[in-house]
Write a protein that holds these residues in place. Structure first.
Motif, short mmCIF file in Angstrom:
data_model
loop_
_atom_site.label_atom_id
_atom_site.label_comp_id
_atom_site.label_asym_id
_atom_site.label_seq_id
_atom_site.Cartn_x
_atom_site.Cartn_y
_atom_site.Cartn_z
N THR A 1 0.14 4.87 7.53
CA THR A 1 -1.07 4.07 7.47
C THR A 1 -2.28 4.98 7.51
O THR A 1 -2.42 5.78 8.42
CB THR A 1 -1.14 3.09 8.65
N LEU B 1 -8.34 5.30 10.43
CA LEU B 1 -9.72 4.84 10.35
C LEU B 1 -10.69 5.99 10.58
O LEU B 1 -11.86 5.91 10.27
CB LEU B 1 -9.96 3.76 11.40
N SER C 1 -3.99 3.24 14.25
CA SER C 1 -4.82 2.81 13.11
C SER C 1 -4.57 1.34 12.77
O SER C 1 -5.51 0.57 12.54
CB SER C 1 -4.54 3.68 11.89
N THR C 2 -3.29 0.93 12.74
CA THR C 2 -2.98 -0.47 12.47
C THR C 2 -3.53 -1.36 13.57
O THR C 2 -4.09 -2.43 13.31
CB THR C 2 -1.46 -0.66 12.34
N ARG D 1 -7.21 -1.93 13.15
CA ARG D 1 -7.50 -2.91 12.10
C ARG D 1 -7.37 -4.33 12.62
O ARG D 1 -8.11 -5.23 12.22
CB ARG D 1 -6.58 -2.67 10.90
N ARG D 2 -6.43 -4.55 13.50
CA ARG D 2 -6.29 -5.89 14.11
C ARG D 2 -7.50 -6.19 15.01
O ARG D 2 -7.97 -7.33 15.06
CB ARG D 2 -4.99 -5.97 14.89
N LEU E 1 -10.56 -5.00 14.58
CA LEU E 1 -11.67 -5.27 13.67
C LEU E 1 -11.59 -6.69 13.13
O LEU E 1 -12.60 -7.39 13.01
CB LEU E 1 -11.67 -4.27 12.51
N GLY E 2 -10.37 -7.13 12.80
CA GLY E 2 -10.19 -8.49 12.30
C GLY E 2 -10.56 -9.53 13.33
O GLY E 2 -11.21 -10.53 13.02
N ASP F 1 -16.18 -4.54 10.49
CA ASP F 1 -15.50 -3.45 9.80
C ASP F 1 -16.21 -2.15 10.12
O ASP F 1 -17.30 -2.14 10.69
CB ASP F 1 -15.49 -3.70 8.28
N LEU G 1 -2.06 -9.30 7.72
CA LEU G 1 -1.54 -7.93 7.78
C LEU G 1 -0.02 -7.92 7.74
O LEU G 1 0.64 -7.09 8.38
CB LEU G 1 -2.05 -7.23 9.05
N SER H 1 1.77 -4.67 7.07
CA SER H 1 1.49 -3.54 7.95
C SER H 1 2.70 -3.22 8.81
O SER H 1 3.51 -4.10 9.13
CB SER H 1 0.29 -3.86 8.85
#
Length: 413
Positions: A32, A35, A113-114, A117-118, A120-121, A126, A382, A385
């Protein structure tokens, strides 16, 4: 709990024999894109210059001559400071409330990193990828930047990056405190691509900081600035199996090289990284499934009375349809001297029926504090992911929603 050092080499060898099976083991995020931290294709935002070696090693007479003090903070010359830089300075960006600080402690390559992203969601925001990922609401601080020596310097000292002596905790604590107070800082940069310490970059205050790396909970001053702390705990059997998979398949290492690297890191990891899980507010723990690898048992260990808003289950849940199936259950335990409530998921959901199975799980959770079907929607978004089929994705999504809940509570949003 972790095994003794004497038992670790056999465990690593056993994990290596599973290589043919472990192509399915996608609970982490080795492929992945990050970020932050490793993107150096262009000059870092607000940095002091290009990536060149300082040629300095701490401690040494050469380093000492160039090191200076400013406002009671030692500016080690190995950090490549420019003459006009100071560690802490007034901010140009003003906030309506103190930043919310979230600490994430974990070894390298464990899927942060994954997870980010969760987060941020859940926050509905972002960031722009770069060495330091920065967005309108959230900044990700990588604590590798506080390595006091560059790669060549650590080779000279013979100490690893995990070793507390190779990390500038005084500067880390002072700058995290300053950011919490709404000030700006010139944060050091450790360039993973070149192995050099690049000139520091300007970091302005932001609404949320995710402070992630090997040691966010290690230092008392840094830890005291955190509003919530998470430790990602991967037991040796799982960690070894994943490392064999990654390093043999992707780096061309032999299994013997992997085992040697694991053994080399173990003493420092045990001394300086692993103890932080005793002080974390919530722990995300990976163990082999009761059915064995490559399936996983993932535990959300929630300390009672802490800042992490707890979830519970209405009842034990069993899901079918996948090869392993999945079970979710809850129980209380003592976690390193602290009472805790654990929500555990063993096995995998049926990915062909993911939305309905996550809906069933979501309806069984008490205290999630999300909008209807939010957990389901976050998981489906995701779906591809790493770890989305097991407790990794599910419990990461839960933690992400809880970070938002902490933010809302502290800021009155």
């Amino acid at each position: 709990m972790a095994r003794s050092r004497a038992s670790l080499l056999p465990a690593a060898a056993a994990a290596a024999t599973l290589l043919g099976l472990l192509g399915q083991l996608t609970f982490l995020a080795p492929s992945t894109p990050s970020l932050g931290r490793r993107s150096h294709s262009s000059v870092v935002r607000n940095s002091g210059g290009d990536s060149v070696p300082t040629g300095l090693v701490y401690p040494s007479p050469e380093e000492k001559v160039k090191t200076r003090e400013a406002d009671g903070i030692t500016l080690f010359s190995t950090h490549a400071w420019k003459d006009d830089m100071t560690a802490i300075l007034p901010a140009t960006k003003k906030l309506d409330h103190a930043p919310v600080m979230i600490g994430v402690a974990a070894d390298s390559g464990c899927g942060k990193s994954t997870f980010l992203r969760r987060v941020l969601g859940a926050l509905g925001t972002d960031v722009k990828p770069g060495h330091t990922a920065i967005g309108d609401m959230l900044t990700v601080i990588c604590l590798d930047d506080y390595h006091i020596n560059d790669r060549a310097g650590r080779k000279a000292t013979g100490q690893s990056a995990l070793d507390a002596r190779e990390n500038d905790f005084a500067l880390m604590g002072a700058q995290i405190e300053a950011l919490k107070q709404g000030k700006a800082v010139y944060k050091p940069i450790y360039n993973h691509d070149t192995g050099f310490k690049d000139p520091p970059e300007l970091i302005e205050p932001n609404k949320v900081f995710v402070v992630e790396g090997l040691h966010p909970i290690y230092d008392t001053k840094a830890r005291s600035q955190l509003d919530m702390s998470l430790y990602i705990d991967i037991v040796n059997e799982v960690k070894f199996a994943w490392k064999v998979q990654r390093d043999v398949a992707e780096r061309g290492w032999t299994e013997e090289q992997v085992q040697a690297d694991i053994q080399k890191r173990l003493p420092d990891f045990a001394a300086y990284v692993d103890p932080q899980k005793a002080d974390a507010d919530v722990i995300l723990r990976y163990e082999p499934s009761d059915q064995g690898l490559p399936y996983l048992k993932v535990k959300l260990i929630q300390k009672k009375g802490g800042p992490f808003p707890m979830i519970t289950l209405k009842k034990e849940l069993t899901l079918t349809g996948s090869k392993s199936g999945a079970t979710l259950k809850q129980y209380d335990m003592d976690w390193m001297g602290s009472p805790a409530t654990v929500v555990e998921m063993d096995g995998e959901i049926d990915m062909d029926n993911m939305d309905k199975q996550v809906e069933e799980i979501e309806a069984n959770i008490v205290g999630l504090a999300g909008s209807p079907n939010e957990l389901r929607d976050a998981m489906v978004k995701l779906k591809t992911s790493p770890g989305s089929q097991n407790g990794t994705g599910l419990l990461q999504a839960v933690i992400a929603m809880k970070i938002r809940e902490v933010y809302d509570k502290l800021t009155g949003r």
